[in-house]
Design an enzyme around this catalytic site. Structure first.
Site, short mmCIF file in Angstrom:
data_model
loop_
_atom_site.label_atom_id
_atom_site.label_comp_id
_atom_site.label_asym_id
_atom_site.label_seq_id
_atom_site.Cartn_x
_atom_site.Cartn_y
_atom_site.Cartn_z
CG ASP A 36 -2.09 -0.96 1.03
OD1 ASP A 36 -2.72 -0.94 -0.04
OD2 ASP A 36 -2.36 -1.74 1.96
CG ASP A 77 -7.93 -3.40 -2.68
OD1 ASP A 77 -8.37 -4.41 -3.25
OD2 ASP A 77 -8.36 -2.98 -1.61
#
Length: 412
Positions: A118, A177
């Site tokens: 991330d 994602d």
């Protein structure tokens, strides 16, 4: 490092001629005062959040009338300083920029974090915007370069994908994602002059097209691979209703990711993928009239006696904010009625997200901007609460639209 201007987190890259031409032909229906007022109200509201936020903490949500914070390792840590920076830009507000820059010192250590995929969210939405707005390359480029190298360490050439998680029973899980972190790599190739980052991003995007999508262009949430052969082990969900369902925010990550990858590469397959994903979302019979999606497009297939999903009709505003921002950009790369439809849908979303139904009253909602997001309903985590990334992409969409109204380059 090469002195190439950084363009950041959905506000990136100079538009090509065709996109600029498309921009000038678009008929905008939201007026400048509406957009400017929403950006001003957002700036005022985020000051409430800033007053509640401890110096070394990062806002997460506001739940049961209590603010929830994280440390810098949480995947959302970059969104709050990023939102401050976007609002400082939109409102020409130096105080908000100063608040963001002060928060960044508590985020710097994540440049060395090789345990998460991330880093695009954590570093690029924060330090990337700081570099773009301040021009302080000596301060921010080394942090971004180290962070890009940390993200690249999670790429396995046998799989040709960036590994998402280190937890659970997965062998080599990749979630949709992850498409959002590719922008970080694409831009860092430009800044560092090292093509390996963009090569990794392109390989990741290509293989994701092959295995993450169904025939109707809805996306699986998790695809688990064999780390030795690169073959698919299984296709599952973690935050959606069930393995074959279309989790609403997952479709948003996909739409945004492939729109961005077209911008960065001009590869037609990425544009076509984005267009097909948009078609799936916008033509879905389960998309509400106000276009703010339910948390899962297949929530109606959940058995009525399933007590775990008693709240299955919840909306996910975070997905709606992402749709708005992505559709604005996609409208620039398409023509005619198709472009007009994307623009109209984005305008509808911005108008509805800015209504009292979804936009918090000043001083309420713990200082977060938007109401009614869903983190992970199957995990009973962050259910019908504000979320920091919903605010980020809402402000990004408003800022993009502000630029369109001002006749400026929308993505820069």
């Amino acid at each position: 490092m090469k002195k190439i201007p950084l363009v950041v987190c959905g506000l990136l890259a100079m538009l090509g001629t065709s996109a600029l031409q498309a921009q000038t032909k678009q008929k905008l229906s939201l007026d400048k005062s509406f957009i400017d007022n929403q950006l001003k109200a957002s700036g005022e509201q985020i000051r409430v959040l800033a007053a509640l936020t401890p110096e070394d903490a990062f806002p997460k949500t506001f739940e049961k009338n209590q603010p929830k914070f994280s440390n810098s390792t949480w995947w959302c840590s970059g969104f709050y300083p990023g939102t401050l920076l976007l609002l400082s830009e939109a409102n020409k507000d130096q105080e908000l920029q100063d608040l963001a820059v002060a928060k960044l010192k508590h985020l710097e250590k994540e440049q060395y974090n090789k345990g998460t995929h991330d880093l695009g969210f954590m570093l690029f939405c924060s330090f990337g915007n700081a570099l773009r707005l301040t021009g302080d390359s000596a301060k921010y480029e080394p942090i971004l370069a180290t962070g890009a190298e940390s993200l690249a360490s999670r790429f396995n050439p046998k799989v040709n994908l960036i590994k998402s998680w280190n937890h659970g029973t997965w062998k080599y899980p990749v979630i949709i994602d992850n498409m959002m972190n590719l922008e970080f790599l694409m831009q860092m190739s430009k800044i560092t002059g090292n093509p390996k980052y963009s090569e990794m991003a392109i390989k990741h995007a290509d293989k994701t097209i092959k295995h993450h999508f169904r025939k109707d262009y809805s996306s699986y949430h998790v695809v688990d691979y064999n780390p030795e052969t690169g073959e698919v082990n299984e296709k599952k969900t973690h935050q959606g209703a069930f393995d074959e369902s279309a989790w609403a925010r997952g479709q948003a990550w996909a739409l945004y990711g492939y729109t961005m990858m077209y911008r960065e590469t001009k590869k037609k397959e990425y544009l076509n993928q984005a267009r097909n994903i948009a078609k799936y979302i916008l033509k879905s019979p389960n998309l509400p009239e106000d276009l703010v999606p339910y948390w899962d497009f297949d929530k109606d297939k959940i058995p009525t006696d399933d007590k775990m999903y008693a709240n299955k009709d919840l909306r996910d505003v975070s997905a709606g904010a992402l749709y708005a921002s992505a559709l604005l950009e996609l409208s620039l790369y398409t023509k005619g009625n198709e472009s007009a439809e994307y623009l109209k849908k984005a305008e509808t979303l911005l108008k509805n997200l800015s209504s009292p139904t979804y936009f918090a009253k000043k001083g309420e909602n713990g200082g977060f901007l938007l109401l009614h997001s869903v983190g992970a309903l199957p995990l009973n985590s962050e259910v019908d609460v504000p979320l920091t990334y919903a605010d980020y992409y809402y402000v990004e969409a408003l800022l993009r639209y502000q630029r369109m109204l001002n006749g400026e380059t929308v993505i820069k």
